[in-house]
Design an enzyme around this catalytic site. Structure first.
Site, PDB file in Angstrom:
ATOM      1  N   ALA A   3      36.583   3.586 -45.341  1.00 15.15           N
ATOM      2  CA  ALA A   3      35.212   3.247 -45.829  1.00 15.15           C
ATOM      3  C   ALA A   3      34.321   4.362 -46.464  1.00 15.15           C
ATOM      4  O   ALA A   3      33.381   3.938 -47.218  1.00 15.15           O
ATOM      5  CB  ALA A   3      34.367   2.964 -44.293  1.00 15.15           C
ATOM      6  N   ALA A   4      34.438   5.621 -46.191  1.00 16.58           N
ATOM      7  CA  ALA A   4      33.679   6.640 -47.152  1.00 16.58           C
ATOM      8  C   ALA A   4      33.926   6.632 -48.587  1.00 16.58           C
ATOM      9  O   ALA A   4      34.865   6.222 -48.993  1.00 16.58           O
ATOM     10  CB  ALA A   4      34.085   7.968 -46.509  1.00 16.58           C
ATOM     11  N   LYS A  25      30.057   0.215 -49.104  1.00 16.31           N
ATOM     12  CA  LYS A  25      30.353  -1.150 -48.691  1.00 16.31           C
ATOM     13  C   LYS A  25      30.016  -1.184 -47.149  1.00 16.31           C
ATOM     14  O   LYS A  25      29.684  -2.473 -46.815  1.00 16.31           O
ATOM     15  CB  LYS A  25      32.210  -1.387 -48.853  1.00 16.31           C
ATOM     16  CG  LYS A  25      32.380  -1.336 -50.412  1.00 16.31           C
ATOM     17  CD  LYS A  25      33.840  -1.229 -50.455  1.00 16.31           C
ATOM     18  CE  LYS A  25      34.515  -1.149 -51.872  1.00 16.31           C
ATOM     19  NZ  LYS A  25      34.108   0.015 -52.421  1.00 16.31           N
ATOM     20  N   ASP A  63      37.498   6.030 -41.370  1.00 20.48           N
ATOM     21  CA  ASP A  63      37.922   6.566 -42.597  1.00 20.48           C
ATOM     22  C   ASP A  63      38.606   8.064 -42.013  1.00 20.48           C
ATOM     23  O   ASP A  63      38.351   8.452 -40.840  1.00 20.48           O
ATOM     24  CB  ASP A  63      36.812   7.042 -43.385  1.00 20.48           C
ATOM     25  CG  ASP A  63      37.300   7.661 -44.992  1.00 20.48           C
ATOM     26  OD1 ASP A  63      37.453   6.711 -45.728  1.00 20.48           O
ATOM     27  OD2 ASP A  63      37.833   8.771 -44.964  1.00 20.48           O
ATOM     28  N   ASP A 104      39.479  -1.290 -48.745  1.00 24.38           N
ATOM     29  CA  ASP A 104      39.407  -0.627 -49.918  1.00 24.38           C
ATOM     30  C   ASP A 104      40.296   0.590 -50.228  1.00 24.38           C
ATOM     31  O   ASP A 104      39.865   1.584 -49.711  1.00 24.38           O
ATOM     32  CB  ASP A 104      37.876   0.072 -50.275  1.00 24.38           C
ATOM     33  CG  ASP A 104      37.778   0.442 -51.537  1.00 24.38           C
ATOM     34  OD1 ASP A 104      38.801   0.414 -52.649  1.00 24.38           O
ATOM     35  OD2 ASP A 104      36.589   1.003 -51.981  1.00 24.38           O
ATOM     36  N   CYS A 149      40.140   0.643 -56.688  1.00 24.88           N
ATOM     37  CA  CYS A 149      39.646   1.035 -57.879  1.00 24.88           C
ATOM     38  C   CYS A 149      40.500   1.778 -58.794  1.00 24.88           C
ATOM     39  O   CYS A 149      40.309   2.780 -59.332  1.00 24.88           O
ATOM     40  CB  CYS A 149      38.360   1.880 -57.436  1.00 24.88           C
ATOM     41  SG  CYS A 149      38.822   3.690 -56.645  1.00 24.88           S
TER      42      CYS A 149
END
Length: 433
Positions: free
Chosen positions: A250-251, A255, A270, A312, A365
């Site tokens: 999450a970090a 989001k 995280d 993510d 990403c």
């Protein structure tokens, strides 16, 4: 031929034998040298290297260090080509003279520093070393005044990988995208009247590069947070809800904030406690709520399944090269392979945490297909209880379209006329059983 730093420390005086304090302007250049050495020789991230190298410097000097280092990394192949054109013998890749020349040249030809200041603040970096060489090469190139190309050249290994994946057009788009720092994107909790802002989606504002975030109206009251438009898409594709959502890896938390603002009961997980501290700060500033958990996803598991899971995943981060040009130089195929292996494990674990009928969004990403597209078919084969939930064009910014299989790949050339996007891969799945 482009020459890039190898695995040795820049040669010459280390700077710890200086008989007196540096003249004004030199400490920032010395810090920039340390940053470049840490990124190019040790493979450290630019921001982490900056934190170490710029300790004790004033905020303005720290900003200058970042500008010099980042612009050098954007233009490294072209800077090295300039240097090699003006030397009888090729300088070693780890030579401090090469590092010093890069710093002087990028100031003079890219940052607008007067030539005399660019060279005078760099020569002390090679005290006890080849000062005449550095001064002479800089003078030769300054008099020739050929300058740097408008579009930086990608490092050869990156160009080879991305050409295979995205073709000639992808390379040209990437080189255009890295020519200047990107604009600042904000995700908004409520409409704001911001000077010079454009909006590409509901709840989004885009401001010019260099905008001071903390001075914007609404910062203290938590009316927005910084988040690239592409980075906001995974949570947008989950949509609003009132159930339980897991935000995995999450970090730094953009989001998580999106999901909480959309009505979800969020658990943010995280492995990095320091990075989660930034999330906690943003939760406090915005007044949003989420359960924050420090945990290794290969060991941690939730108490119950969730209605929505957003992964993510850790990756090479090559998709954010516009803001972090260091990834162009420190990411190697071995790292990409290692990250892809980890992603596959995390996808497999996270899938088991989705309720029947629930949504699973996987994102990275990265501009490397091994960290994106390559995961879809193996995942669906291993998990027949999932199917692609096709991403629809109306869910995306104008000019960004999903792929034929219903997944999304954002590339540097997309909406370039409006400021562009980071590179992301996103797939949305529905658990059907």
């Amino acid at each position: 031929m482009n020459h890039r730093p190898g695995n040795r420390r820049p040669t010459g005086n280390r700077g710890n034998e200086r008989p007196q304090a540096d003249p004004p302007g030199v400490p920032a250049r010395r810090a920039a040298l340390r940053v470049l050495d840490a990124v190019l020789r040790q493979g450290k991230a630019l921001e982490a290297a900056l934190d170490n190298a710029a300790q004790g410097l004033a905020p303005n000097d720290r900003g200058l260090v970042h500008a010099i280092a980042a612009e050098t990394l954007r233009r490294l192949p072209d800077l090295d080509a300039m240097i090699d054109s003006a030397t009888k013998q090729v300088l070693p890749e780890d030579a401090k003279a090469r590092f010093a020349l890069r710093i002087a040249l990028v100031q003079a030809f890219a940052l607008g520093t007067p030539s005399h200041a660019a060279i005078s603040t760099v020569l002390p970096l090679v005290d006890g070393g080849p000062r005449k060489l550095v001064h002479g090469v800089f003078g030769t190139l300054s008099r020739a005044n050929k300058g740097l190309p408008d579009q930086p050249t990608l490092p050869d290994p990156v160009a080879i990988r991305w050409h295979a994946a995205w073709g000639d057009g992808g390379i040209e788009d990437a080189e255009r995208a890295i020519a200047a720092p990107p604009p600042l994107d904000l995700t908004l909790r409520k409409p704001l009247d911001l000077d010079d802002a454009t909006s590409l989606m509901p709840g989004h504002a885009r401001l010019p590069a260099g905008t001071s975030v903390t001075e914007l109206p609404g910062f203290e009251s938590g009316d927005f947070w910084v988040q690239d438009l592409a980075a906001s898409l995974p949570a947008r594709l989950i949509g609003p809800g009132k159930g339980h959502a897991l935000d995995l890896c999450a970090a730094p938390g953009g989001k998580t904030l999106q999901l909480a603002a959309a009505g979800w009961d969020v658990t943010a997980v995280d492995v990095s406690e320091p990075r989660l501290e930034r999330l906690r700060e943003n939760l406090g500033r915005t007044g949003l709520n989420a359960k924050v958990v420090v945990g290794d996803l290969l060991l941690w598991k939730p108490e119950q399944q969730a209605d929505a899971v957003l992964l993510d995943a850790p990756c090479s981060a090559t998709g954010i090269f516009r803001r972090h040009p260091d990834v162009l130089h420190r990411v190697r195929p071995s790292m990409i392979a290692e990250m892809a292996e980890l992603q596959a494990k995390l996808i497999d674990r996270a899938a088991g945490w989705v309720k029947p009928g629930g949504t699973f969004v996987f994102a990275t990403c990265s501009l490397e297909p091994k960290e994106g597209e390559a995961h879809v078919a193996p995942f669906l084969a291993a998990h027949p209880e999932f199917a692609i939930d096709p991403i629809r064009a109306e869910e995306l910014p104008e000019g960004v379209t999903p792929r034929e299989d219903g997944t999304l790949r954002t590339l540097p050339g997309m909406i370039a006329d409006k400021g562009g996007l980071d590179g992301f891969f996103i797939a949305r799945f529905r658990r059907t059983g």
